[in-house]
Design an enzyme around this catalytic site. Sequence first.
Site, short mmCIF file in Angstrom:
data_model
loop_
_atom_site.label_atom_id
_atom_site.label_comp_id
_atom_site.label_asym_id
_atom_site.label_seq_id
_atom_site.Cartn_x
_atom_site.Cartn_y
_atom_site.Cartn_z
N HIS A 143 -0.78 34.84 1.36
CA HIS A 143 -1.25 35.39 1.04
C HIS A 143 -1.38 35.40 -0.70
CE1 HIS A 143 -1.19 38.62 4.88
NE2 HIS A 143 -2.53 37.59 4.85
N LYS A 153 -6.68 28.42 6.73
CA LYS A 153 -5.70 28.78 7.88
C LYS A 153 -6.88 29.00 9.26
CE LYS A 153 -2.01 31.02 10.97
NZ LYS A 153 -2.58 32.48 11.15
N ASP A 154 -8.14 30.40 9.03
CA ASP A 154 -8.55 30.84 9.59
C ASP A 154 -10.01 30.18 9.67
OD1 ASP A 154 -7.16 33.55 10.91
OD2 ASP A 154 -7.10 33.61 8.52
P1 AMP Z 1 -5.28 38.21 7.16
O1 AMP Z 1 -4.37 39.23 5.93
O2 AMP Z 1 -4.87 37.74 7.96
O3 AMP Z 1 -6.87 38.73 7.52
O4 AMP Z 1 -5.56 36.53 5.89
C1 AMP Z 1 -6.25 37.28 4.81
C2 AMP Z 1 -6.86 35.81 4.18
O5 AMP Z 1 -5.45 34.95 4.69
C3 AMP Z 1 -7.46 35.01 4.89
O6 AMP Z 1 -8.18 34.28 4.02
C4 AMP Z 1 -6.63 34.41 5.65
O7 AMP Z 1 -7.07 33.10 6.42
C5 AMP Z 1 -5.61 33.95 4.42
N1 AMP Z 1 -4.38 33.39 5.16
C6 AMP Z 1 -3.88 33.87 6.02
N2 AMP Z 1 -2.35 32.83 6.73
C7 AMP Z 1 -2.46 32.22 5.74
C8 AMP Z 1 -2.04 30.72 5.49
N3 AMP Z 1 -0.58 30.10 6.17
N4 AMP Z 1 -2.40 29.82 4.70
C9 AMP Z 1 -3.02 30.00 3.59
N5 AMP Z 1 -4.31 31.61 4.36
C10 AMP Z 1 -3.35 32.57 4.90
#
Ligand code: AMP
Length: 273
Positions: free
Chosen positions: A28, A140-141
């Site tokens: 994040h 990652k997503d």
């Molecule tokens: P989330 O809170 O899991 O929904 O993630 C929020 C954002 O952070 C999304 O765009 C994810 O793809 C990104 N994200 C989550 N984990 C990672 C990671 N390990 N590396 C890069 N981006 C990430």
Amino acid sequence: MRSLATGFKKEGKTVGLVPTMGYFHEGHLSLMRRARQQNDIVVVSIYVNPLQFGPKEDYKEYPRDLDRDKALAEGVGVDVIFAPSDEEMYFKDHSVFVDEVSMTDVLCGKSRPGHFRGVLTVVAKLFNIVLPDRAYFGMKDYQQLKIIERMVRDLNFPVEIVPCPIVREEDGLAMSSRNIYLAPEERKSALSLSRSLKMAKELIEKEGIDADKIKKMIVEEIKKYPYTKIDYVEIVDADSLKPLTKESKKALIALAVFVGKARLIDNTVVDIK
Ligand code: AMP
């Protein structure tokens, strides 16, 4: 949030948005740092969106810690945290949704029906509330990133989507808020995801791409470790998310594996000539 956003616009300031579900880790923070470099104002949204969770998924247990998140975001120079309540985000009779119909029936979309409808709907709402010039999403997503790019293209959102690389722990585990679910022995098993992807990438660079052989190798590798249950291992065209063709330039190797109760995802993109 909207009146703040219109104020920023009037002052001619550019706004970068980082949409998240909170419980921050370095992944994040890397998105926030990137947004900090490229915009006058950085907004981070924190919202565990009920619409993107299935009835048997971890919506209730999903980790939350707003105070910790605020401190971390402040540390990387974020200007605004937008953390709405469910009541603010959805009317009781909310009835309009955003659907993508070409790339959602594979990978995570196949295992999690309705998931991307929830994601697209909340991201569309966030874009309309925050009015960002740029929005930052992690690779990652990967499927989520592609589907959001498609939404922005097809529905003419005036937002530039900035893809950001996967951030990993030193031992290769892709960072995720869900890693907190892993007991120490499960965490060891979880390393098989990134390790098998690395092996696959090396094999492709050496021998060229034989999707079936590579999938089998990955499945065998992951199955060696206790507590793992494979949801899917797939190799598709990284642009269309459709099966590879002779014209494919990049392959996406993507997987989802339950390790204990945590459903973990990881992927890598490989150039194919
Ligand atoms: P989330 O809170 O899991 O929904 O993630 C929020 C954002 O952070 C999304 O765009 C994810 O793809 C990104 N994200 C989550 N984990 C990672 C990671 N390990 N590396 C890069 N981006 C990430």
